[in-house]
Design a protein around this motif. Structure first.
Motif, mmCIF file in Angstrom:
data_model
loop_
_atom_site.group_PDB
_atom_site.id
_atom_site.type_symbol
_atom_site.label_atom_id
_atom_site.label_comp_id
_atom_site.label_asym_id
_atom_site.label_seq_id
_atom_site.Cartn_x
_atom_site.Cartn_y
_atom_site.Cartn_z
ATOM 1 N N TYR A 82 8.391 20.541 63.059
ATOM 2 C CA TYR A 82 9.136 21.769 62.787
ATOM 3 C C TYR A 82 8.191 22.941 62.472
ATOM 4 C CZ TYR A 82 12.228 24.994 60.286
ATOM 5 O OH TYR A 82 12.899 26.112 59.861
ATOM 6 N N VAL A 83 7.192 22.721 61.633
ATOM 7 C CA VAL A 83 6.314 23.850 61.272
ATOM 8 C C VAL A 83 5.303 24.167 62.382
ATOM 9 C CG1 VAL A 83 6.597 23.638 58.770
ATOM 10 C CG2 VAL A 83 4.705 22.457 59.871
ATOM 11 N N PHE A 84 4.849 23.142 63.110
ATOM 12 C CA PHE A 84 3.954 23.409 64.257
ATOM 13 C C PHE A 84 4.745 23.966 65.456
ATOM 14 C CE2 PHE A 84 0.755 19.884 62.916
ATOM 15 C CZ PHE A 84 -0.190 20.807 62.481
ATOM 16 N N LYS A 85 6.071 23.788 65.424
ATOM 17 C CA LYS A 85 6.944 24.131 66.564
ATOM 18 C C LYS A 85 6.527 23.354 67.809
ATOM 19 C CE LYS A 85 8.097 28.615 64.668
ATOM 20 N NZ LYS A 85 8.233 30.047 64.865
ATOM 21 N N THR A 86 6.669 22.071 67.688
ATOM 22 C CA THR A 86 6.299 21.213 68.818
ATOM 23 C C THR A 86 7.218 20.006 68.876
ATOM 24 O OG1 THR A 86 4.532 19.936 69.858
ATOM 25 C CG2 THR A 86 4.625 19.841 67.451
ATOM 26 N N ARG A 87 7.334 19.450 70.058
ATOM 27 C CA ARG A 87 8.066 18.193 70.232
ATOM 28 C C ARG A 87 7.094 17.046 70.520
ATOM 29 N NH1 ARG A 87 13.333 19.004 69.966
ATOM 30 N NH2 ARG A 87 14.154 21.084 70.424
ATOM 31 N N ASN A 88 5.793 17.290 70.331
ATOM 32 C CA ASN A 88 4.801 16.235 70.574
ATOM 33 C C ASN A 88 5.087 14.985 69.753
ATOM 34 O OD1 ASN A 88 3.241 17.843 72.248
ATOM 35 N ND2 ASN A 88 1.927 18.568 70.575
ATOM 36 N N ALA A 89 5.090 13.839 70.433
ATOM 37 C CA ALA A 89 5.272 12.566 69.720
ATOM 38 C C ALA A 89 4.116 12.340 68.747
ATOM 39 C CB ALA A 89 5.354 11.418 70.711
ATOM 40 N N TYR A 90 2.909 12.642 69.189
ATOM 41 C CA TYR A 90 1.732 12.385 68.349
ATOM 42 C C TYR A 90 1.520 13.525 67.352
ATOM 43 C CZ TYR A 90 0.373 8.084 70.669
ATOM 44 O OH TYR A 90 0.351 6.790 71.115
ATOM 45 N N THR A 91 2.415 13.585 66.390
ATOM 46 C CA THR A 91 2.345 14.572 65.314
ATOM 47 C C THR A 91 2.351 13.775 64.016
ATOM 48 O OG1 THR A 91 3.555 16.162 66.682
ATOM 49 C CG2 THR A 91 3.511 16.577 64.299
ATOM 50 N N LEU A 92 1.326 13.947 63.212
ATOM 51 C CA LEU A 92 1.153 13.097 62.024
ATOM 52 C C LEU A 92 0.217 13.785 61.048
ATOM 53 C CD1 LEU A 92 -1.953 11.582 62.395
ATOM 54 C CD2 LEU A 92 -0.702 10.641 64.322
ATOM 55 N N ALA A 93 -0.164 13.092 60.000
ATOM 56 C CA ALA A 93 -1.127 13.656 59.050
ATOM 57 C C ALA A 93 -2.296 12.685 58.889
ATOM 58 C CB ALA A 93 -0.470 13.925 57.702
ATOM 59 N N PRO B 25 15.409 22.802 65.300
ATOM 60 C CA PRO B 25 16.021 23.097 63.998
ATOM 61 C C PRO B 25 15.299 22.361 62.878
ATOM 62 C CG PRO B 25 17.339 21.498 65.204
ATOM 63 C CD PRO B 25 16.181 21.855 66.105
ATOM 64 N N PRO B 26 15.449 22.817 61.640
ATOM 65 C CA PRO B 26 14.834 22.080 60.526
ATOM 66 C C PRO B 26 15.434 20.675 60.441
ATOM 67 C CG PRO B 26 16.302 23.817 59.726
ATOM 68 C CD PRO B 26 16.158 24.013 61.199
ATOM 69 N N PRO B 27 14.598 19.660 60.209
ATOM 70 C CA PRO B 27 15.102 18.279 60.207
ATOM 71 C C PRO B 27 16.072 18.040 59.057
ATOM 72 C CG PRO B 27 12.679 18.352 60.128
ATOM 73 C CD PRO B 27 13.156 19.742 59.942
ATOM 74 N N GLU B 28 17.231 17.496 59.373
ATOM 75 C CA GLU B 28 18.274 17.260 58.360
ATOM 76 C C GLU B 28 17.810 16.351 57.235
ATOM 77 O OE1 GLU B 28 22.219 16.091 59.640
ATOM 78 O OE2 GLU B 28 22.042 17.523 61.297
ATOM 79 N N CYS B 29 16.951 15.375 57.581
ATOM 80 C CA CYS B 29 16.521 14.407 56.564
ATOM 81 C C CYS B 29 15.783 15.083 55.414
ATOM 82 C CB CYS B 29 15.640 13.329 57.188
ATOM 83 S SG CYS B 29 14.197 13.995 58.052
ATOM 84 N N LEU B 30 15.230 16.277 55.663
ATOM 85 C CA LEU B 30 14.481 16.959 54.610
ATOM 86 C C LEU B 30 15.394 17.719 53.645
ATOM 87 C CD1 LEU B 30 11.333 18.222 56.578
ATOM 88 C CD2 LEU B 30 11.472 16.319 54.974
ATOM 89 N N PHE B 31 16.703 17.724 53.940
ATOM 90 C CA PHE B 31 17.656 18.368 53.023
ATOM 91 C C PHE B 31 18.152 17.380 51.978
ATOM 92 C CE2 PHE B 31 17.367 21.244 56.481
ATOM 93 C CZ PHE B 31 17.640 22.495 55.973
ATOM 94 N N LYS B 32 17.821 16.086 52.199
ATOM 95 C CA LYS B 32 18.224 15.062 51.218
ATOM 96 C C LYS B 32 17.079 14.831 50.229
ATOM 97 C CE LYS B 32 20.911 12.758 54.786
ATOM 98 N NZ LYS B 32 20.608 11.876 55.919
ATOM 99 N N ASP B 33 17.404 14.195 49.098
ATOM 100 C CA ASP B 33 16.356 13.866 48.126
ATOM 101 C C ASP B 33 15.461 12.751 48.667
ATOM 102 O OD1 ASP B 33 17.191 15.752 46.372
ATOM 103 O OD2 ASP B 33 18.319 14.388 45.076
ATOM 104 N N ILE B 34 14.225 12.775 48.257
ATOM 105 C CA ILE B 34 13.276 11.725 48.626
ATOM 106 C C ILE B 34 13.701 10.425 47.922
ATOM 107 C CG2 ILE B 34 11.661 12.238 46.728
ATOM 108 C CD1 ILE B 34 9.349 11.795 48.771
#
Lengths: 405, 405
Positions: A82-93, B25-34
């Motif tokens: 979402y923040v990178f604005k990408t649909r790349n599968a290989y998105t991680l930290a 769109p912003p991911p829905e899962c991030l609107f829930k509590d961890i």
């Protein structure tokens, strides 16, 4: 001797180590409480961390493959897309701080003997070039003066000439305060058979960036700038084109820790059959998840707009006080890290120290800009207009006081 | 077109990125509590983190060169010297998890084309050998069956033959549960012109270890085992002999992030003129400091003795229940990670799942030992006798229930 024979193996080893131990006593400093003052971090990062992000790190650890942790990792991946604005599968930290992202990117994208073309506008380009040489790459540098952006035409000329495997560009050059334009770069990289790598450590969330629209092949960032999370993770994303190149490598990546395909498997980028790769920094992943949740709720574009608006206000505020921005053209400036010329006769260290004593961090220059500039970071929640305005006012006041000395 | 010319550069970029954004769109899962359940971690790590360590991570961030943070780093260095039992100046923590310690060690100690001799008793030897090959080293492996220790004579024979630049030994092989004896190894390494590297990821603080007395040249560990801190840092120490070798390298280390001399400078190992190297994971460093403070107060040897005593109790407890240890000889066993044979007819996954549902993590095997063993970690505070006994009783009960099925 006879008595010793009756001691177990463990006891024997232990007895001998006890004897040696006595020469190194427990350090006295560890018997005192840890000293962590509260400080507003308006330098180039880390930025002030909201309490809600910090406190999630106090929560219990989970195992690195527990289902709830895997779910948190999935949420982090979605948040980073979402923040990178990408649909790349290989998105991680990557499990390291921002510079680990640079190492992971270059290690994976290029093989020994290939060419890395670096657009250098400050210390980060220099760092990438240095790293490329350490890794056995041929390095070509296109350089500009401090405070300048690298012209597209210069990058194109060099790329056409050296046919780089990778073009490196730093989006937000935090040593000078420029925002490097990225439009047109992926075409240059691809037309010459290479990949486009962008460093967004200091810019992600604080300046317009759209990985997929720009055709970027690899981007990395850090958590302790606009995201307001603690340092310790380097968000990264690889395009399909980048992954194809990595899959076709002749030699394996000269690292297991930073191997993109291994990391991608652990992060679930190639499906749900995750292998154990390494133990992720659990608490830091929690914190990044919470930081991304804040951004998801606010909206990434609202956040970027806030940085732009605050930057505009700050330019006026500083200008009215007679201070000059280091980067001349407004459109070349990074909207989240502001570089201000040190006025003649002002001791920049004195300013920094005076603000530090008020509990506020402001920074001087870095590398070639040391002594020439102040660096003011308004990252994430520090870009809230009222907060930024108030802190910048304190800065102006201290500069004025120092000028009179 | 005319209207667009009046938009600022930032606004133009922003407008175009807004258009693109709308597709993600912003991911829905991030609107829930961890969701982080509380779980007792008795597997091979991470181990259960005491609240006092976790809560220090909720404290505000400091800058990576602020005087209070530099002081905390100094305290961490002293604490690590204390637990490693060394006076090595180059004692610090690498900003990555345990495996980053392995990469940092091998990257610095060996140059391309040199020989790495690996004593392989399980997956960690295999990992080191694999990494050596990725880094362009010649790799020689001395191998034993799972659950065995590598005989000193076999290492000596190979070292005399291949003259390794580095001998790699894993002290606590967590995939099989052995504790590799370390006495005599440094003499073999040095007599053959090389250095001794020891992995203590799973053993540090849980088994007798004395870096200086053993003549070890480089040791690394992790924070999430006996130290009970969150993962994210790899404690490491280099002997003077190791640093001399690194200073005489022909080629620079193929990494900036893991460069021992750069790291050493940032950590103050060569004096107080610290250069900015990277942004340390601030919160995780706080946590490691608190973990080391707990050990300093308890005493490292008391802590090791607690692991030994608890191990002895656990062997009886398991033996009385008719369960067998995987490592036959008591003196070969790692006192903090216990490997138990899966009894015939028992579904190890069923046992693991049943315990997991009670909020307790126990692990199965890893690599070649998968399906053959259970792994019970009694790391740090989990080695308190009553706590360990209670949890192992639950384990025994579940195994018995599963046997009846």
């Amino acid at each position: 001797m006879i008595a010793r024979r009756f001691l177990s193996f463990h006891q024997r080893v232990f007895t001998s180590s006890l004897r040696v131990m006595s020469s190194i006593p427990p350090p006295e400093c560890l018997f005192k409480d840890i000293n962590i003052p509260n400080r507003q971090l308006f330098g180039p990062g880390p930025s002030t961390m909201p309490q809600v992000i910090g406190s999630t790190q106090a929560q219990p650890l989970l195992g690195h493959l527990h289902p709830e942790f895997v779910e948190i990792m999935s949420q982090v991946r979605l948040g980073l897309q979402y923040v990178f604005k990408t649909r790349n599968a290989y998105t991680l930290a990557v499990s390291g701080t921002g510079h680990a992202g640079m190492e992971a990117a270059i290690l994976n994208l290029a093989e020994r003997g290939e060419t890395l073309l670096v657009a250098k506008a400050g210390i980060w380009g220099q760092r990438a070039a240095d790293l490329g040489r350490r890794l056995g790459l041929k390095v070509e540098v296109v350089e500009v003066g401090d405070g300048q952006i690298v012209p597209l035409s210069a990058i194109e000329e060099a790329a056409t000439r050296v046919k780089p495997a990778v073009i490196f560009v730093c989006h937000g050059e935090s040593s000078t305060g420029i925002a490097q334009p990225l439009e047109g770069l992926s075409k240059i990289a691809h037309d010459n058979g290479g990949l486009l790598l962008v460093d967004t450590v200091a810019s992600l969330g604080g300046a317009p960036f759209d990985m997929d629209a720009l055709g970027v092949d690899c981007v990395y960032s850090a958590t302790q700038k606009v995201l307001n999370a603690p340092p310790g993770l380097a968000p990264i994303s690889f395009s399909d084109r980048a992954i194809q190149k990595i899959k076709k490598r002749k030699e394996r990546v000269a690292s297991f820790y930073f191997d993109a395909l291994e990391l991608g498997n652990y992060w679930g980028c190639d499906g749900e059959m995750r292998r154990y790769h390494h133990t992720a920094p659990i608490s830091t992943v929690y914190a990044l998840r919470e930081a991304l949740a804040i951004i998801a709720k606010k909206g990434i574009d609202t956040l970027i707009q806030q940085h732009l608006d605050t930057a505009t206000g700050l330019y006026s505020q500083l200008g009215e006080a007679g201070l000059s921005m280091f980067v001349e053209r407004k459109e070349d400036r990074l909207p989240c890290l502001h570089t201000v010329k040190v006025p003649e006769g002002v001791d920049w260290k004195g300013v920094q120290t005076a603000l530090f004593q008020q509990g506020i961090e402001f920074a001087g220059g870095l590398g070639a800009t040391t002594g020439k500039i102040f660096r003011i970071g308004t990252f994430g929640q520090n870009s809230e207009p009222e907060k930024a305005k108030e802190v910048v006012n304190k800065f102006i006041q201290v500069v004025k006081e120092q000028s009179k000395l």
